[in-house]
Design an enzyme around this catalytic site. Sequence first.
Site, PDB file in Angstrom:
ATOM      1  N   HIS A 153     -11.202   1.380   5.872  1.00 32.66           N
ATOM      2  CA  HIS A 153     -11.264  -0.082   5.979  1.00 32.66           C
ATOM      3  C   HIS A 153     -10.201  -0.587   6.951  1.00 32.66           C
ATOM      4  CE1 HIS A 153      -8.124   0.452   2.814  1.00 32.66           C
ATOM      5  NE2 HIS A 153      -7.549  -0.588   3.409  1.00 32.66           N
ATOM      6  N   HIS A 199     -13.021  -2.320  -1.443  1.00 33.65           N
ATOM      7  CA  HIS A 199     -13.093  -3.141  -0.230  1.00 33.65           C
ATOM      8  C   HIS A 199     -13.489  -2.302   0.974  1.00 33.65           C
ATOM      9  CE1 HIS A 199      -9.147  -1.442   0.218  1.00 33.65           C
ATOM     10  NE2 HIS A 199      -8.705  -2.271   1.135  1.00 33.65           N
ATOM     11  N   HIS A 214      -3.741  -3.408   9.530  1.00 30.36           N
ATOM     12  CA  HIS A 214      -3.811  -1.947   9.447  1.00 30.36           C
ATOM     13  C   HIS A 214      -5.236  -1.437   9.438  1.00 30.36           C
ATOM     14  CE1 HIS A 214      -3.966  -2.802   4.965  1.00 30.36           C
ATOM     15  NE2 HIS A 214      -4.785  -1.776   4.943  1.00 30.36           N
ATOM     16  N   GLU A 265      -2.659   3.052   7.165  1.00 35.25           N
ATOM     17  CA  GLU A 265      -2.503   3.314   5.731  1.00 35.25           C
ATOM     18  C   GLU A 265      -3.251   4.599   5.425  1.00 35.25           C
ATOM     19  OE1 GLU A 265      -4.817   0.695   3.112  1.00 35.25           O
ATOM     20  OE2 GLU A 265      -3.376   1.014   1.502  1.00 35.25           O
TER      21      GLU A 265
HETATM   22  C1  M3P Z   1      -4.619  -2.953   0.937  1.00 31.49           C
HETATM   23  C2  M3P Z   1      -5.529  -2.040   0.263  1.00 31.49           C
HETATM   24  C3  M3P Z   1      -2.421  -7.259   1.284  1.00 31.49           C
HETATM   25  C4  M3P Z   1      -2.997  -6.175   0.544  1.00 31.49           C
HETATM   26  C5  M3P Z   1      -3.301  -4.994   1.059  1.00 31.49           C
HETATM   27  C6  M3P Z   1      -4.098  -4.056   0.338  1.00 31.49           C
HETATM   28  C7  M3P Z   1      -2.580  -8.591   0.761  1.00 31.49           C
HETATM   29  O1  M3P Z   1      -4.306  -2.634   2.155  1.00 31.49           O
HETATM   30  O2  M3P Z   1      -5.929  -1.080   0.887  1.00 31.49           O
HETATM   31  O3  M3P Z   1      -5.842  -2.267  -0.909  1.00 31.49           O
HETATM   32  O4  M3P Z   1      -1.814  -7.122   2.339  1.00 31.49           O
HETATM   33 FE    FE Z   2      -5.572  -1.218   3.010  1.00 32.74          FE
END
Ligand code: M3P
Ligand code: FE
Length: 307
Positions: A153, A199, A214, A265
């Site tokens: 994602h 997501h 990211h 990530e």
């Molecule tokens: C993620 C994820 C916020 C959250 C990030 C969450 C608000 O990147 O992969 O669940 O920056």
């Molecule tokens: Fe993420």
Amino acid sequence: MALQGVLRPGFVQIRILDMEESLVHYRDRLGLDFVGKSEDGRVYLKAYDEFDRHSIILRETDEAGMDVMGFKVSDDSLLDDYARRLSDLGAEVSAVEAGEQPGVGRRVRFLSPTGHQFDLYADMELSDNGPMTENPDLWREEPHGMGALRFDHCLLYGVDIDGTAKLFTEALDFSISEYAAAPDDTKIAVFLTCSNKAHDIALVRHTEDAKFHHCSFLLDNWNDVGHAADILTRYDMSVDIGPTRHGITRGQTIYFFDPSGNRNEVFAGGYHYYPDNPTRTWTADQAGKAIFYYERALNDRFMGVVT
Ligand code: M3P
Ligand code: FE
């Protein structure tokens, strides 16, 4: 097959400043496989558990960030319908010719209210190095580096996240799995899914448009997130935060930067989403826990640094 329409994020084209050091990062550290280079200098990579030809495209230029994120659609016959629904909602829609990326069919391109470019496409050649299909072993070649299984994602920053979320829900049939809102109900972050994943794309409200927070890669398990952390320290790479866990989506995660300053990530876990699930919500006073479940506090670099 029940899962039809938009299937998943299929590729992301990332702008990088130096191809050689980016290749060391994405190929050797994240563990992607090199697929090829096109005449215009773009480099194509894939993760070991992906069937399609490529998922990550690196374009060398003088400013980091994201050029375009592509979503794979189950059938070419759906593309014109999506194009019409997007333009009925006011999006600028254009066509990208087959072959603009090697092995990829025609694409429908749209510009979102947050200034991001997205492509829809139905056809990409299969990789000759994809997962085995007959008496399949776990992998064709043992995973290397962090062992990223697949591109998962992106999280994007911009002003009108409601407008972009509306395109995804109303024109492309995504669901909002989770969001965080301010006391006046203004959405701060929206998590959208077209699948069984928590997501497939997320949006965070920001003062500037067209920003890239990211791109994320799936790992097999929490131990592999620890192994990724070992690699980050071994090669003295730039870590943002983690290993930790998200309250939102529940993923176990670590964030770091590529040599051009783009955030990556790697994560494992997260819940399964079904379209009949109620939307999960977070209030602003719990934003720390929503984003970093263990620290229960936000980090300025995580919130502020984007490309
Ligand atoms: C993620 C994820 C916020 C959250 C990030 C969450 C608000 O990147 O992969 O669940 O920056
Ligand atoms: Fe993420």
